[in-house]
Write a protein that holds these residues in place. Structure first.
Motif, PDB file in Angstrom:
ATOM      1  N   GLY A  64       0.764  -1.151  -0.169  1.00  0.00           N
ATOM      2  CA  GLY A  64      -0.156  -0.087  -0.088  1.00  0.00           C
ATOM      3  C   GLY A  64       0.811   1.288   0.041  1.00  0.00           C
ATOM      4  O   GLY A  64       1.806   1.306   0.600  1.00  0.00           O
ATOM      5  N   TYR A 106      -7.480   2.087   6.804  1.00  0.00           N
ATOM      6  CA  TYR A 106      -8.270   1.905   7.950  1.00  0.00           C
ATOM      7  C   TYR A 106      -9.746   1.209   7.543  1.00  0.00           C
ATOM      8  O   TYR A 106     -10.012   1.023   6.245  1.00  0.00           O
ATOM      9  CB  TYR A 106      -8.459   3.002   8.712  1.00  0.00           C
ATOM     10  CG  TYR A 106      -7.097   3.731   9.495  1.00  0.00           C
ATOM     11  CD1 TYR A 106      -6.630   3.105  10.568  1.00  0.00           C
ATOM     12  CD2 TYR A 106      -6.525   4.480   8.746  1.00  0.00           C
ATOM     13  CE1 TYR A 106      -5.773   3.697  11.343  1.00  0.00           C
ATOM     14  CE2 TYR A 106      -5.343   4.927   9.386  1.00  0.00           C
ATOM     15  CZ  TYR A 106      -4.922   4.507  10.491  1.00  0.00           C
ATOM     16  OH  TYR A 106      -3.589   5.012  11.248  1.00  0.00           O
ATOM     17  N   ALA A 165      -1.279   6.608  -3.796  1.00  0.00           N
ATOM     18  CA  ALA A 165      -2.228   7.199  -2.812  1.00  0.00           C
ATOM     19  C   ALA A 165      -1.570   8.219  -1.984  1.00  0.00           C
ATOM     20  O   ALA A 165      -2.475   9.025  -1.387  1.00  0.00           O
ATOM     21  CB  ALA A 165      -2.975   5.854  -2.053  1.00  0.00           C
ATOM     22  N   PHE A 197      -8.062  14.724   5.566  1.00  0.00           N
ATOM     23  CA  PHE A 197      -7.266  14.928   6.514  1.00  0.00           C
ATOM     24  C   PHE A 197      -7.841  15.655   7.755  1.00  0.00           C
ATOM     25  O   PHE A 197      -9.064  15.427   7.884  1.00  0.00           O
ATOM     26  CB  PHE A 197      -6.236  16.243   6.216  1.00  0.00           C
ATOM     27  CG  PHE A 197      -5.811  15.767   4.663  1.00  0.00           C
ATOM     28  CD1 PHE A 197      -4.993  14.984   4.461  1.00  0.00           C
ATOM     29  CD2 PHE A 197      -6.640  16.249   3.453  1.00  0.00           C
ATOM     30  CE1 PHE A 197      -4.439  14.468   3.123  1.00  0.00           C
ATOM     31  CE2 PHE A 197      -6.331  15.937   2.100  1.00  0.00           C
ATOM     32  CZ  PHE A 197      -5.038  15.075   2.129  1.00  0.00           C
TER      33      PHE A 197
END
Ligand code: NAP
Length: 488
Positions: free
Chosen positions: A251, A400, A303, A449
Motif C-alpha cells: 500500500g 483503515y 495514494a 485530513f
C-alpha cells in the motif's frame, strides 16, 4: 513577498476566512475542497498581511523568505494551483450561523469519541447560546488519531491539539475520559439525558490483506505499528522484529509513507518527539536499511499526497527512489507535480538508509516458515514474471476500516454507520433514527485530513439543529439522573 502553505496543512480552512483578499484556495464551499491535498496561496494576489499565519492552527503557512530548503518546493506548488484562473468572490463565503428556534430548554448533546471530528462537532454545537456538550472517550487521553495516528515527528501537525484544547476549555463542555460507551454507560442512558448522541468513533480497525501467509509472525498492520510508536495503550507492549535489513510495506498511502520514514530516519531525529520511549529504543537497535513501499497500481495512482511526498523527499539521511523508473513510468505522458517529483528522484542506490517505491505489483503470497522471510507479487494486470522480495517485516498499510458499534446499524461493505448527512438511518425502513448522528470516518469512511472533519462535523450539526428546531429530538428534561449515576 507571498505567504506559502506548506506540508503540515490540515485543510481546516481557517486561513481562508482570515484572508482579506480571498487568495487561499480552494475554499470550503468549493467542490474541490473535499479532495484537495492542501490549500494554496495565490502569490500574485497575496498582500502579505500575515493574517493566515495567525489563523493556521498548525503553523503551516510561512512567508516565502522563511521557507527552509526542504519547503521551497511548496512555493511552486502554491503558485501552480493558481495558474488556472478561477473566478472568486472578494471574500470567501461564510456559512450562516446556526439558528436555534426553540428557546424553552438548552440543547444537550453527547459525543462518543474525542478525535478531531468529535471536537469540531462540539465546537459547532457550542456556537449555540446555552448549548452543552458531554464528550465520552474510552482512553485516558483525548483527541484520537491526533495522538495515536499523526506521526510523532510531524510536530507541527500535532499542534492541532492546542486548538482542540482551546475548544475543550469551554465550561459548557464536559470531557469524560476513561469512560466507554456500551460498557460504562449505555447509549440509551445517554439519550435519556441528552437531545442527541453523536458517534465520532472513527475507523479503529485496519483492512486485512487476505493472501496466504498473512498470519505469519513478522506480518503487521500499519495500524498496529503506528499505534505502537505513538504509545497507544492498547499496543504499547507490542514488539516488532526489526532485525532484518529490509521491510516491505504493502500500500502506498500517507500512512505507508509515515511508517517508511519512521523505520528509516536516524532515531536521533525522533528524540524529543512524541514517540513512545520503548519504540525509540527498538528503533535505535533496528537493522533495517531499506523499506520498499509497494503500490498495486502505477505512479500516477500513488495514494500518498504531494505535500507528504515533498516532505519525505527532503528527509535528511534517507534516500528516496523509484525502482526501475523506465518500467514504472512507461506509457505515462502526464507530468503533474507529483509525477514530476517522482520522475526527478535520483536512481536507487544500495547504500545507506533508503525508501524504494515499487509499482504495479499485486501481493500474492507471504513466504516463510515459522516467520516471514519475504513476500511474492504478481504484476498487476498480468504478464511479466512474479516478483519476490526478501524481508523480515511485512507491513500492510492498505487503509483503515470502521468497526461495528454495539446496537447501531452498520454497513459492512463501507465500514460505516449508514447515514444521510450525518443522521443515522434505520437500514430496514431507511428512515432517520431520532437522536442519533455520526461524524468523521465512521460517517464517511477513512479518507481525508484532520481538517476535512471540520466541514463534515458542521454538516452533521446543522442536520441535528434542524431536527431540534423541528421538535424531532426527545426532550432531555427529567431524565438526567440515570446517566449521572452511570458516569459518576
Ligand atoms: P489510503 O490513502 O486509502 O491508501 C491505501 C493504499 O492501500 C492504497 O495504495 C491502495 O491501493 C492500497 N490497497 C488497498 N487494498 C489493497 C490490496 N488488497 N492490495 C494491495 N494494496 C491495497 O489509506 P491510508 O494510507 O491508510 O490513509 C488513510 C487516510 O488518512 C488518507 O486520507 C490519508 O491521506 C490520511 N492520512 C494523512 C496523513 C497526512 O496528511 N500526513 C497521514 C496519514 C494518513 P489502491 O489505491 O490501488 O486502492
Amino acid at each position: 513577498m507571498p505567504h506559502v502553505v506548506t506540508q503540515s496543512c490540515v485543510g481546516d480552512g481557517s486561513c481562508v476566512y482570515a484572508c482579506p483578499v480571498n487568495c487561499i484556495q480552494p475554499t470550503p464551499d468549493d467542490p474541490a475542497f473535499e479532495h484537495a491535498e492542501m490549500l494554496h496561496v495565490d502569490p500574485a494576489a497575496c498582500v502579505d498581511c500575515g493574517a493566515c499565519v495567525t489563523a493556521c492552527p498548525v503553523d503551516a503557512i510561512k512567508p516565502h523568505h522563511r521557507l527552509d530548503a526542504g519547503e521551497r518546493a511548496f512555493l511552486a506548488v502554491n503558485a501552480a494551483y493558481h495558474r488556472t484562473p478561477r473566478r472568486r468572490p472578494s471574500l470567501a463565503p461564510v456559512r450562516p450561523p446556526l439558528r436555534v428556534r426553540r428557546h424553552d430548554r438548552p440543547l444537550r448533546v453527547a459525543i462518543v469519541g474525542s478525535g478531531p471530528a468529535a471536537i469540531y462537532a462540539a465546537d459547532e454545537i457550542l456556537t449555540i447560546p446555552g448549548a452543552r456538550v458531554s464528550v465520552y472517550e474510552r482512553l485516558p487521553v483525548p483527541y484520537g488519531l491526533v495522538h495515536a495516528g499523526v506521526a510523532p515527528d510531524h510536530r507541527r501537525t500535532r499542534r492541532i491539539a492546542r486548538q482542540l484544547d482551546a475548544i475543550c476549555a469551554d465550561p459548557r463542555l464536559r470531557m469524560h475520559l476513561g469512560v466507554e460507551v456500551g460498557r460504562d454507560v449505555t447509549r440509551d442512558e445517554l439519550l435519556a439525558t441528552h437531545d442527541a448522541v453523536v458517534y465520532a468513533v472513527g475507523a479503529a480497525a485496519d483492512r486485512r490483506l487476505e493472501i496466504p501467509g498473512a498470519e505469519l509472525p513478522g506480518v503487521a498492520s500499519a495500524t498496529e505499528l503506528v499505534a505502537w510508536y505513538n504509545g497507544h495503550p492498547d499496543h504499547a507492549d507490542r514488539a516488532f522484529d526489526l532485525s532484518h535489513r529490509r521491510a516491505v510495506i504493502v500500500g502506498n498511502g500517507n500512512v505507508a509513507l509515515d511508517v517508511a520514514r519512521i523505520l528509516t530516519v536516524d532515531p536521533a531525529t525522533l528524540e524529543g518527539t512524541a514517540i513512545a520511549p520503548r519504540a525509540l529504543e527498538a528503533l535505535r537497535a533496528s537493522r533495517i536499511e531499506e523499506v520498499v513501499v509497494v503500490g498495486r497500481r502505477g505512479p500516477a495512482e500513488s495514494a500518498f499526497t504531494l505535500p507528504e511526498l515533498i516532505g519525505l523527499s527532503a528527509t535528511p539521511g534517507v534516500d528516496l527512489a523509484v525502482a526501475d523508473p523506465a518500467d514504472a513510468f512507461a506509457g505515462i505522458a502526464s507530468d503533474d507535480p507529483k509525477l514530476a517529483l517522482l520522475r526527478g528522484l535520483a536512481p536507487a542506490g544500495d547504500g545507506g538508509r533508503r525508501i524504494t517505491l515499487r509499482y504495479r505489483l499485486t501481493p500474492a503470497r507471504i513466504d516463510g516458515g515459522d516467520r516471514v522471510t519475504g513476500i511474492a507479487f504478481t504484476r498487476t494486470g498480468g504478464g511479466g514474471a512474479p516478483t519476490a522480495i526478501d524481508a523480515g517485516l511485512v507491513v500492510t498499510a492498505i487503509g483503515y476500516r470502521g468497526m461495528p458499534v454495539d446496537g447501531m446499524p452498520f454497513d459492512a461493505a463501507t465500514g460505516t454507520i449508514p447515514n444521510d448527512d450525518g443522521r443515522v438511518l434505520d437500514p430496514g425502513s431507511g428512515e432517520a433514527i431520532p437522536g442519533l448522528y455520526v461524524v468523521g470516518w465512521i460517517k464517511r469512511g477513512p479518507t481525508g485530513f484532520i481538517g476535512t472533519n471540520k466541514s463534515c462535523s458542521q454538516d452533521t450539526v446543522r442536520a441535528l439543529v434542524e431536527d431540534f428546531n423541528d421538535g424531532l429530538l426527545r426532550p432531555a428534561e427529567g431524565r438526567r439522573a440515570a446517566a449521572d449515576r452511570a458516569t459518576a
